[in-house]
Design a protein around this motif. Structure first.
Motif, PDB file in Angstrom:
ATOM      1  N   SER A   9       0.818  -1.192   0.066  1.00 49.81           N
ATOM      2  CA  SER A   9       0.007   0.053   0.043  1.00 49.81           C
ATOM      3  C   SER A   9       0.901   1.096   0.023  1.00 49.81           C
ATOM      4  CB  SER A   9      -0.933  -0.144   1.355  1.00 49.81           C
ATOM      5  OG  SER A   9      -1.697   1.141   1.424  1.00 49.81           O
ATOM      6  N   ASP A  10       0.260   2.308  -0.523  1.00 53.30           N
ATOM      7  CA  ASP A  10       0.991   3.729  -0.641  1.00 53.30           C
ATOM      8  C   ASP A  10       0.826   4.359   0.956  1.00 53.30           C
ATOM      9  OD1 ASP A  10       1.814   3.444  -3.109  1.00 53.30           O
ATOM     10  OD2 ASP A  10       0.097   4.467  -4.123  1.00 53.30           O
ATOM     11  N   GLU A  11      -0.181   3.572   1.656  1.00 53.83           N
ATOM     12  CA  GLU A  11      -0.386   4.246   2.900  1.00 53.83           C
ATOM     13  C   GLU A  11       0.658   3.750   4.128  1.00 53.83           C
ATOM     14  OE1 GLU A  11      -4.558   4.935   5.022  1.00 53.83           O
ATOM     15  OE2 GLU A  11      -4.140   2.901   4.975  1.00 53.83           O
ATOM     16  N   VAL A  15       0.018   4.361   9.896  1.00 59.40           N
ATOM     17  CA  VAL A  15      -1.366   4.957   9.554  1.00 59.40           C
ATOM     18  C   VAL A  15      -2.316   3.704   9.398  1.00 59.40           C
ATOM     19  CG1 VAL A  15      -2.862   6.154   7.758  1.00 59.40           C
ATOM     20  CG2 VAL A  15      -0.537   7.225   8.322  1.00 59.40           C
ATOM     21  N   GLN A  16      -2.085   2.789   8.750  1.00 62.69           N
ATOM     22  CA  GLN A  16      -2.865   1.455   8.590  1.00 62.69           C
ATOM     23  C   GLN A  16      -3.038   1.009   9.824  1.00 62.69           C
ATOM     24  OE1 GLN A  16      -1.802  -1.382   5.709  1.00 62.69           O
ATOM     25  NE2 GLN A  16      -0.277  -0.124   4.770  1.00 62.69           N
ATOM     26  N   ASN A  19      -5.254   3.181  11.976  1.00 65.65           N
ATOM     27  CA  ASN A  19      -6.578   3.247  11.526  1.00 65.65           C
ATOM     28  C   ASN A  19      -7.461   1.800  11.699  1.00 65.65           C
ATOM     29  OD1 ASN A  19      -6.589   5.696  10.172  1.00 65.65           O
ATOM     30  ND2 ASN A  19      -6.045   4.827   8.173  1.00 65.65           N
TER      31      ASN A  19
END
Length: 129
Positions: A9-11, A15-16, A19
């Motif tokens: 993921s680009d995230e 942050v993942q 979240n």
């Protein structure tokens, strides 16, 4: 607690992680007072750097979802400041809705999507999932 990290993921990973913990709270899989794994334990389990977990926990603490005690560790401690939460939600929604407008998402489609997501959390919280 099951954490799934998408390493493609680009995230950012922190942050993942942040979240997913917030989603766990919203769906009642994590409740007020529940302990979180230690930084080292979660890092080992997920296969990520301890500094990444520490960054996620710090962000969760800043946002009022987690309390951190050096002796007891991290645990769910939801900040009940509803006005602050609404202000933060408004800022996040502004960006999300602006993106939708750029993609020709209608007001009705946005409302349907918000209602659908809200209903998912309402049902999960009522069922105690």
């Amino acid at each position: 607690m099951i954490i799934e990290i998408d390493f493609n993921s680009d995230e950012a990973i922190y942050v993942q992680l942040t979240n997913q913990i917030i989603m766990g709270i919203a769906t009642s899989r994590l409740r007020e007072g529940d302990p979180l794994p230690s930084v080292r334990q979660l890092a080992d389990t997920v296969g990520i750097n301890m500094h990444t977990v520490n960054k996620a926990y710090s962000l969760l603490r800043q946002e009022g979802f987690v309390s951190i005690d050096r002796r007891k560790g991290a645990f769910i401690s939801i900040d009940v400041d509803k006005i602050k939460a609404l202000e933060e939600m408004k800022e996040n929604l502004k960006v999300a809705l602006a993106k939708g407008c750029c993609k020709n998402v209608t007001r009705e489609e946005a409302h349907e999507l918000i209602d659908e997501i809200f209903d998912e959390y309402s049902v999960d919280r009522q069922e105690g999932i």
